[in-house]
Design a protein around this motif. Structure first.
Motif, PDB file in Angstrom:
ATOM      1  N   MET A   1       0.818  -1.202   0.000  1.00  0.00           N
ATOM      2  CA  MET A   1       0.000   0.000   0.000  1.00  0.00           C
ATOM      3  C   MET A   1       0.863   1.269   0.000  1.00  0.00           C
ATOM      4  O   MET A   1       0.564   2.229  -0.706  1.00  0.00           O
ATOM      5  CB  MET A   1      -0.917   0.006   1.229  1.00  0.00           C
ATOM      6  N   GLN A   2       1.973   1.265   0.778  1.00  0.00           N
ATOM      7  CA  GLN A   2       2.864   2.439   0.797  1.00  0.00           C
ATOM      8  C   GLN A   2       3.339   2.771  -0.612  1.00  0.00           C
ATOM      9  O   GLN A   2       3.452   3.933  -0.981  1.00  0.00           O
ATOM     10  CB  GLN A   2       4.107   2.204   1.686  1.00  0.00           C
ATOM     11  N   HIS A   3       3.631   1.703  -1.380  1.00  0.00           N
ATOM     12  CA  HIS A   3       4.107   1.886  -2.747  1.00  0.00           C
ATOM     13  C   HIS A   3       3.050   2.609  -3.582  1.00  0.00           C
ATOM     14  O   HIS A   3       3.349   3.569  -4.304  1.00  0.00           O
ATOM     15  CB  HIS A   3       4.438   0.513  -3.347  1.00  0.00           C
ATOM     16  N   LEU A   4       1.782   2.157  -3.467  1.00  0.00           N
ATOM     17  CA  LEU A   4       0.697   2.775  -4.229  1.00  0.00           C
ATOM     18  C   LEU A   4       0.461   4.213  -3.773  1.00  0.00           C
ATOM     19  O   LEU A   4       0.211   5.106  -4.573  1.00  0.00           O
ATOM     20  CB  LEU A   4      -0.587   1.953  -4.099  1.00  0.00           C
ATOM     21  N   GLN A   5       0.560   4.420  -2.445  1.00  0.00           N
ATOM     22  CA  GLN A   5       0.375   5.764  -1.909  1.00  0.00           C
ATOM     23  C   GLN A   5       1.438   6.702  -2.480  1.00  0.00           C
ATOM     24  O   GLN A   5       1.146   7.836  -2.846  1.00  0.00           O
ATOM     25  CB  GLN A   5       0.473   5.713  -0.385  1.00  0.00           C
ATOM     26  N   GLN A   6       2.657   6.170  -2.583  1.00  0.00           N
ATOM     27  CA  GLN A   6       3.750   6.961  -3.134  1.00  0.00           C
ATOM     28  C   GLN A   6       3.470   7.353  -4.589  1.00  0.00           C
ATOM     29  O   GLN A   6       3.668   8.487  -4.994  1.00  0.00           O
ATOM     30  CB  GLN A   6       5.057   6.149  -3.028  1.00  0.00           C
ATOM     31  N   LEU A   7       2.993   6.359  -5.346  1.00  0.00           N
ATOM     32  CA  LEU A   7       2.629   6.600  -6.747  1.00  0.00           C
ATOM     33  C   LEU A   7       1.597   7.712  -6.864  1.00  0.00           C
ATOM     34  O   LEU A   7       1.699   8.602  -7.713  1.00  0.00           O
ATOM     35  CB  LEU A   7       2.011   5.329  -7.350  1.00  0.00           C
ATOM     36  N   VAL A   8       0.559   7.615  -6.016  1.00  0.00           N
ATOM     37  CA  VAL A   8      -0.538   8.582  -6.056  1.00  0.00           C
ATOM     38  C   VAL A   8      -0.041   9.976  -5.685  1.00  0.00           C
ATOM     39  O   VAL A   8      -0.330  10.954  -6.375  1.00  0.00           O
ATOM     40  CB  VAL A   8      -1.682   8.156  -5.110  1.00  0.00           C
ATOM     41  N   ILE A   9       0.705  10.050  -4.594  1.00  0.00           N
ATOM     42  CA  ILE A   9       1.188  11.350  -4.129  1.00  0.00           C
ATOM     43  C   ILE A   9       2.030  12.013  -5.211  1.00  0.00           C
ATOM     44  O   ILE A   9       1.864  13.198  -5.513  1.00  0.00           O
ATOM     45  CB  ILE A   9       1.993  11.191  -2.811  1.00  0.00           C
ATOM     46  N   GLU A  10       2.898  11.207  -5.840  1.00  0.00           N
ATOM     47  CA  GLU A  10       3.747  11.763  -6.887  1.00  0.00           C
ATOM     48  C   GLU A  10       2.898  12.259  -8.065  1.00  0.00           C
ATOM     49  O   GLU A  10       3.113  13.363  -8.585  1.00  0.00           O
ATOM     50  CB  GLU A  10       4.756  10.717  -7.357  1.00  0.00           C
ATOM     51  N   ALA A  11       1.918  11.441  -8.462  1.00  0.00           N
ATOM     52  CA  ALA A  11       1.075  11.816  -9.609  1.00  0.00           C
ATOM     53  C   ALA A  11       0.312  13.110  -9.325  1.00  0.00           C
ATOM     54  O   ALA A  11       0.180  13.982 -10.183  1.00  0.00           O
ATOM     55  CB  ALA A  11       0.103  10.688  -9.932  1.00  0.00           C
ATOM     56  N   ILE A  12      -0.196  13.225  -8.092  1.00  0.00           N
ATOM     57  CA  ILE A  12      -0.984  14.413  -7.748  1.00  0.00           C
ATOM     58  C   ILE A  12      -0.084  15.639  -7.646  1.00  0.00           C
ATOM     59  O   ILE A  12      -0.390  16.698  -8.176  1.00  0.00           O
ATOM     60  CB  ILE A  12      -1.692  14.195  -6.394  1.00  0.00           C
ATOM     61  N   GLU A  13       1.031  15.460  -6.959  1.00  0.00           N
ATOM     62  CA  GLU A  13       1.847  16.638  -6.657  1.00  0.00           C
ATOM     63  C   GLU A  13       2.692  17.098  -7.832  1.00  0.00           C
ATOM     64  O   GLU A  13       3.241  18.197  -7.803  1.00  0.00           O
ATOM     65  CB  GLU A  13       2.668  16.396  -5.385  1.00  0.00           C
ATOM     66  N   THR A  14       2.795  16.279  -8.869  1.00  0.00           N
ATOM     67  CA  THR A  14       3.500  16.742 -10.070  1.00  0.00           C
ATOM     68  C   THR A  14       2.511  17.166 -11.167  1.00  0.00           C
ATOM     69  O   THR A  14       2.929  17.444 -12.291  1.00  0.00           O
ATOM     70  CB  THR A  14       4.428  15.649 -10.637  1.00  0.00           C
ATOM     71  N   SER A  15       1.213  17.204 -10.835  1.00  0.00           N
ATOM     72  CA  SER A  15       0.225  17.665 -11.811  1.00  0.00           C
ATOM     73  C   SER A  15       0.549  19.085 -12.246  1.00  0.00           C
ATOM     74  O   SER A  15       0.845  19.932 -11.419  1.00  0.00           O
ATOM     75  CB  SER A  15      -1.189  17.654 -11.199  1.00  0.00           C
ATOM     76  N   GLN A  16       0.496  19.304 -13.537  1.00  0.00           N
ATOM     77  CA  GLN A  16       0.824  20.628 -14.066  1.00  0.00           C
ATOM     78  C   GLN A  16      -0.449  21.396 -14.404  1.00  0.00           C
ATOM     79  O   GLN A  16      -1.360  20.857 -15.024  1.00  0.00           O
ATOM     80  CB  GLN A  16       1.663  20.491 -15.343  1.00  0.00           C
ATOM     81  N   PHE A  17      -0.506  22.637 -13.984  1.00  0.00           N
ATOM     82  CA  PHE A  17      -1.612  23.525 -14.344  1.00  0.00           C
ATOM     83  C   PHE A  17      -1.013  24.807 -14.914  1.00  0.00           C
ATOM     84  O   PHE A  17       0.120  25.161 -14.575  1.00  0.00           O
ATOM     85  CB  PHE A  17      -2.466  23.839 -13.112  1.00  0.00           C
ATOM     86  N   PRO A  18      -1.766  25.507 -15.770  1.00  0.00           N
ATOM     87  CA  PRO A  18      -1.237  26.753 -16.335  1.00  0.00           C
ATOM     88  C   PRO A  18      -0.880  27.758 -15.233  1.00  0.00           C
ATOM     89  O   PRO A  18      -1.419  27.693 -14.131  1.00  0.00           O
ATOM     90  CB  PRO A  18      -2.409  27.272 -17.177  1.00  0.00           C
ATOM     91  N   GLU A  19       0.028  28.661 -15.539  1.00  0.00           N
ATOM     92  CA  GLU A  19       0.415  29.686 -14.561  1.00  0.00           C
ATOM     93  C   GLU A  19      -0.701  30.719 -14.363  1.00  0.00           C
ATOM     94  O   GLU A  19      -0.931  31.193 -13.258  1.00  0.00           O
ATOM     95  CB  GLU A  19       1.687  30.391 -15.026  1.00  0.00           C
ATOM     96  N   THR A  20      -1.355  31.076 -15.487  1.00  0.00           N
ATOM     97  CA  THR A  20      -2.368  32.133 -15.404  1.00  0.00           C
ATOM     98  C   THR A  20      -3.691  31.661 -15.978  1.00  0.00           C
ATOM     99  O   THR A  20      -3.694  30.778 -16.833  1.00  0.00           O
ATOM    100  CB  THR A  20      -1.924  33.389 -16.197  1.00  0.00           C
ATOM    101  N   PRO A  21      -4.792  32.242 -15.523  1.00  0.00           N
ATOM    102  CA  PRO A  21      -4.937  33.260 -14.472  1.00  0.00           C
ATOM    103  C   PRO A  21      -4.581  32.671 -13.096  1.00  0.00           C
ATOM    104  O   PRO A  21      -5.130  31.636 -12.711  1.00  0.00           O
ATOM    105  CB  PRO A  21      -6.425  33.633 -14.498  1.00  0.00           C
ATOM    106  N   SER A  22      -3.673  33.331 -12.397  1.00  0.00           N
ATOM    107  CA  SER A  22      -3.182  32.753 -11.148  1.00  0.00           C
ATOM    108  C   SER A  22      -4.286  32.625 -10.097  1.00  0.00           C
ATOM    109  O   SER A  22      -4.244  31.717  -9.270  1.00  0.00           O
ATOM    110  CB  SER A  22      -2.022  33.575 -10.604  1.00  0.00           C
ATOM    111  N   ASN A  23      -5.288  33.513 -10.138  1.00  0.00           N
ATOM    112  CA  ASN A  23      -6.383  33.405  -9.170  1.00  0.00           C
ATOM    113  C   ASN A  23      -7.279  32.193  -9.435  1.00  0.00           C
ATOM    114  O   ASN A  23      -8.087  31.813  -8.594  1.00  0.00           O
ATOM    115  CB  ASN A  23      -7.242  34.666  -9.173  1.00  0.00           C
TER     116      ASN A  23
END
Lengths: 322, 322
Positions: free
Chosen positions: A1-23
């Motif tokens: 489970m730790q392995h899967l949690q690691q996968l998920v955390i990485e996938a979520i936290e490296t998600s890219q979103f546009p810079e703008t509109p910053s709000n």
């Protein structure tokens, strides 16, 4: 489970979103990095493993969709509930403002669907159907929760249906998405969904119990917090259903006081719970849901060793320090 | 076109939603029966006809998704803009409250995705991608609009990008969805999308022009309404870009007054527009977008007689009484 949690955390936290509109995008980045155990998206991956799926890359988009959806609902619920804090940090509407919370929540809901669209197209009609079904149910649960706040009384079936919609269907849905994407048939999908929904119901009851009976040293929140604000938990709804007419007057008196003017409000309420054996009833119902969850897992047609991880997780969730 | 409009109106107004929670579903029923020309979903059906699709039943779910999405954005935008009226009727947040507007808007966005999921599964990845792309852009446009409200100045490229996102991409997207579901290739999809986006831009400019120059007898709103509230329209943004330093002081004086204390605010602003030939510039840019739209239609590889209906519609939209 730790392995899967690691996968998920990485996938979520490296998600890219546009810079703008910053709000629009800063609040999305903010809520997604507040952490948490990421239980829901991990469930999606665990269900996939349960049904023998090896390629976690194929499941990650659905797991992200689940976490994005969950965080969308947190942004909007916190705004509707006027909550100042989420996981110890300022909520989006407090850090920015109400309009920004509305719009960034909307954006995150769209992003959830954008993620699920990346799943194996063969399963897209099925995964979309489940995501939308669960999403509507979560909205219904939140609406019922708000409707019930202003009501004097609440029946037990109403309360249980509300928590089922608001908190449990998403656990079931997260698991079902993993099952769909691993090719599980509809009967197996239903079993794993039911497992999740029942774990969710047991977990919510445990939450209600811990608020009144948790160990102040290990419970994250103030013990008795629900009692102080007259929150309609299982305990209060059950008490209202079984209380004698005489004690009803006592109870109403307690509900009419605030903790500032009546410091004994919590202990007085606990005395009523004790008198009517409310905790016993709560523990019993929690056990029934837990039992049901395990029966659903038992009935699943996969090798027992593959069931282990989810059983351990459910166990960890449901035997928290009391 | 009347036939398609009838199809769309019937499909939307016979949509079934659960009875309860009524505070979630009544606002959805309410906004969907406020009427309007249903231009966007009709565009989806018209694009399908353009590419030779006969089975409108296969396109209706996408058309409904477009209209549901549009109405979701109306509910949330009206709340964010604190608008009291929509199509002459009380807005959702006024008739109910802010929380109900948030949640019923969320529900309607989910319902939009639920509808699009019913499309031909072969095209599901493509239609979902377009719906989500357009949805994020509309959110971006609304955020920019709110950001720009509190800014002193705005460049013309900023203004044009904002209206493109907020109002035009949905027209393009509505058409593209119809094209996708009729098997049009990506080049043809892009042409019909561009047609719609340019019609949208021309239409928005016309809206800005009509606010200042519309015939009071036929224009639905108060002529000069944008001027009274210092709304950053094409006219004002253009004026700010070309005005002399001397007149800038005059303009600032006008912006600092309210219509209550300075009844000549509208006529004084119109005099500035006149001096700097702002209406001419607006008409010219509107014509450029209109021309571009027609060029895209021209380039489309379908028989000319099938293009007629959309050209007539664009013409009707863009030659309103001034």
């Amino acid at each position: 489970m730790q392995h899967l949690q690691q996968l998920v955390i990485e996938a979520i936290e490296t998600s890219q979103f546009p810079e703008t509109p910053s709000n629009l995008y800063d609040p999305i980045r903010y809520i997604l990095t507040l952490g948490g155990k990421r239980v829901r998206p991990v469930l999606t991956l665990m269900a996939a493993e349960l049904f023998g799926m090896q390629e976690m890359d194929e499941i990650i988009p659905a797991a992200k969709a689940v976490e994005f959806f969950h965080n969308f609902s947190l942004i909007h619920d916190d705004l509707m509930d006027k909550a100042p804090l989420r996981r110890g940090k300022t909520t989006v509407h407090e850090k920015w403002d109400a309009n920004i919370a509305i719009l960034s929540g909307d954006g995150l809901l769209v992003k959830a669907y954008e993620e699920i669209s990346k799943c194996n197209p063969i399963y897209l009609p099925a995964t979309l159907k489940i995501l939308s079904k669960v999403a509507m149910e979560v909205c219904e649960g939140q609406q019922l929760d708000m409707d019930y706040e202003s009501r004097d009384s609440l029946t037990m079936p109403e309360y249980l249906e509300m928590i089922r919609l608001k908190t449990s269907v998403l656990l079931g849905g997260a698991l079902q998405l993993g099952a769909i994407l691993s090719g599980a048939d509809e009967q197996q999908q239903q079993l794993i969904y039911d497992f999740g929904e029942n774990v969710g119901l047991a977990f919510q009851l445990q939450d209600d119990i811990l608020d009144a009976y948790g160990d102040p040293d290990t419970f994250g929140k103030i013990v008795g917090g629900d009692i102080m604000i007259n929150k309609k938990t299982f305990l209060l709804v059950k008490l209202m259903a079984v209380i004698s007419d005489d004690d009803k007057t006592v109870l109403q008196g307690l509900l009419d006081t605030s903790i500032e003017t009546a410091p004994s409000k919590v202990t007085d309420m606990l005395a009523l719970y004790e008198k009517y054996e409310i905790k016993i009833a709560a523990d019993e119902l929690k056990d029934i849901y837990t039992q049901r969850a395990f029966e659903k897992m038992e009935a699943l047609n996969v090798p027992n060793d593959r069931k282990e991880a989810l059983l351990v997780l459910a166990n960890n969730l449901l035997v928290r320090q009391q």
